[in-house]
Write a protein that holds these residues in place. Structure first.
Motif, PDB file in Angstrom:
ATOM      1  N   CYS A  31       0.929  -1.329   0.073  1.00  0.00           N
ATOM      2  CA  CYS A  31      -0.050  -0.139  -0.178  1.00  0.00           C
ATOM      3  C   CYS A  31       0.919   0.816  -0.175  1.00  0.00           C
ATOM      4  CB  CYS A  31      -0.504  -0.249   1.255  1.00  0.00           C
ATOM      5  SG  CYS A  31      -2.061  -1.555   1.672  1.00  0.00           S
ATOM      6  N   GLN A  32       2.224   0.898   0.586  1.00  0.00           N
ATOM      7  CA  GLN A  32       2.894   2.108   0.087  1.00  0.00           C
ATOM      8  C   GLN A  32       2.870   3.498   1.513  1.00  0.00           C
ATOM      9  OE1 GLN A  32       3.180   2.777  -4.190  1.00  0.00           O
ATOM     10  NE2 GLN A  32       5.498   2.053  -4.179  1.00  0.00           N
ATOM     11  N   PRO A  33       2.573   2.941   2.285  1.00  0.00           N
ATOM     12  CA  PRO A  33       1.574   4.363   3.135  1.00  0.00           C
ATOM     13  C   PRO A  33       2.368   5.063   4.310  1.00  0.00           C
ATOM     14  CG  PRO A  33       1.601   2.285   4.587  1.00  0.00           C
ATOM     15  CD  PRO A  33       2.319   1.850   2.946  1.00  0.00           C
ATOM     16  N   ASP A  34       2.920   6.345   4.151  1.00  0.00           N
ATOM     17  CA  ASP A  34       3.648   6.582   5.052  1.00  0.00           C
ATOM     18  C   ASP A  34       3.462   6.460   6.480  1.00  0.00           C
ATOM     19  OD1 ASP A  34       4.595   8.790   2.908  1.00  0.00           O
ATOM     20  OD2 ASP A  34       2.310   8.899   2.396  1.00  0.00           O
ATOM     21  N   VAL A  35       2.478   6.349   6.833  1.00  0.00           N
ATOM     22  CA  VAL A  35       2.178   6.000   8.442  1.00  0.00           C
ATOM     23  C   VAL A  35       1.028   4.849   8.426  1.00  0.00           C
ATOM     24  CG1 VAL A  35       0.571   7.988   8.848  1.00  0.00           C
ATOM     25  CG2 VAL A  35       1.645   7.019  10.607  1.00  0.00           C
ATOM     26  N   MET A  63      10.324   0.584   8.849  1.00  0.00           N
ATOM     27  CA  MET A  63      10.189   2.344   9.947  1.00  0.00           C
ATOM     28  C   MET A  63      10.425   2.182  11.316  1.00  0.00           C
ATOM     29  SD  MET A  63       6.088   2.323   8.051  1.00  0.00           S
ATOM     30  CE  MET A  63       5.476   2.461   6.246  1.00  0.00           C
ATOM     31  N   HIS A  64      10.057   3.681  11.660  1.00  0.00           N
ATOM     32  CA  HIS A  64      10.326   3.408  13.273  1.00  0.00           C
ATOM     33  C   HIS A  64       9.369   3.214  13.861  1.00  0.00           C
ATOM     34  CE1 HIS A  64      10.873   7.400  11.883  1.00  0.00           C
ATOM     35  NE2 HIS A  64       9.851   7.857  12.424  1.00  0.00           N
ATOM     36  N   MET A  65       9.520   2.993  14.676  1.00  0.00           N
ATOM     37  CA  MET A  65       7.323   2.409  15.260  1.00  0.00           C
ATOM     38  C   MET A  65       7.533   2.656  17.323  1.00  0.00           C
ATOM     39  SD  MET A  65       6.850  -0.152  18.342  1.00  0.00           S
ATOM     40  CE  MET A  65       8.672  -0.629  17.949  1.00  0.00           C
ATOM     41  N   THR A  84       6.103   4.409  11.209  1.00  0.00           N
ATOM     42  CA  THR A  84       6.046   5.761   9.852  1.00  0.00           C
ATOM     43  C   THR A  84       7.685   6.171   9.601  1.00  0.00           C
ATOM     44  OG1 THR A  84       5.529   8.058   9.214  1.00  0.00           O
ATOM     45  CG2 THR A  84       6.275   7.293  11.657  1.00  0.00           C
ATOM     46  N   HIS A  85       8.191   6.212   8.081  1.00  0.00           N
ATOM     47  CA  HIS A  85       9.171   6.845   8.289  1.00  0.00           C
ATOM     48  C   HIS A  85       9.510   8.454   7.547  1.00  0.00           C
ATOM     49  CE1 HIS A  85       7.387   7.652   4.177  1.00  0.00           C
ATOM     50  NE2 HIS A  85       7.151   6.767   4.128  1.00  0.00           N
TER      51      HIS A  85
END
Length: 264
Positions: A31-35, A63-65, A84-85
């Protein structure tokens, strides 16, 4: 335009009985989400092989979490996360009220991060509400109150996402949609899609609610064969952009002019 995905991953246990954080990460990556707002994650729990599912999924996605355990028993945890990245900072992570006299009910919580998306700092709250009506209402009132959405720091733009266990038409949904707009009710969205159960969804209980300065341009469930197997919920993907106050009054469905003038 930025994308947010909300996804109840059911402790990474698929409808085929297979445990796989990697498969969940694959669904999300497609889905290539940003968050990403995730619910029902196991961390170091015996029943899921002692894996830190939040860390494993975040690592697979690069991503960090931020994770909040709604339930903690010794070294075992169970809860929700925001991945999110993009640049992000944790504002708050805390429990939500249950029902007095019902200590056996599963604990619920929420976490709030500020994420830089498309040049704007978006206030994102992720939650997973209870199964009982009065429990959900108490939790909704807490989220609408001064510790969360009503907090001075929770200013435009704002997104509230998660598994609310509440269908449109319910009192809990009504209270939330009186303050924020359901992403699946915007004019560009052809029709809302249910998210549960994953194989043949009929209930719309996973939602993304947005404040007046957000225009939703796309909202749909992820209905690929892999998504139908990876969890007992389907992910909900929302693409959006920040808008000015004039457009907000026209585009925020279900909100009065007075409500769209109020910054929450």
């Amino acid at each position: 335009m930025p994308r947010i995905l909300t996804y109840n991953v059911h402790r990474c246990l698929g409808t085929d009985g297979r445990l796989s954080p990697e498969r969940i990460a694959e669904v999300i990556a497609s889905c290539q989400p940003d968050v990403v707002a995730l619910q029902e994650l196991d961390v170091n729990r015996v029943r899921t092989g002692g894996v830190d599912q939040a860390h494993a999924i975040a690592q697979a996605l690069g991503m960090h979490m931020h994770f909040h355990p709604a339930l903690r028993v010794l070294e075992e945890e169970y809860g929700d996360a925001i991945l999110t990245h993009r640049p992000a900072r944790l504002i708050k992570a805390a429990s939500l009220p249950g029902l007095s006299g019902r200590p056996a009910l599963e604990p619920r919580g929420a976490l709030w991060t500020a994420v830089n998306l498309g040049g704007a700092e978006v206030q994102l709250i992720n939650t997973h509400l209870g199964l009982r009506r009065h429990e959900r209402l108490a939790q909704v009132e807490a989220l609408l109150g001064p510790e969360w959405l009503g907090h001075p720091a929770c200013r435009e733009p704002v997104i509230l996402a998660g598994d609310f266990n509440a269908m449109p038409g319910s009192r809990a949904y009504g209270r939330l949609s009186s303050r924020l707009a359901d992403a699946q009710s915007f004019p560009r969205i052809r029709r809302p899609y249910p998210t549960f159960p994953g194989r043949m969804p009929i209930f719309r209980i996973d939602h993304v609610f947005v404040s007046r300065s957000i225009e939703v341009v796309r909202a749909e469930t992820v209905r690929t064969p892999l998504a139908r197997k990876a969890s007992d919920h389907l992910p909900l993907l929302v693409e959006f952009r920040a808008i000015n106050a004039t457009h907000a009054r026209r585009l925020a469905p279900g909100l009065s002019a007075e409500q769209t003038e109020t910054v929450r």
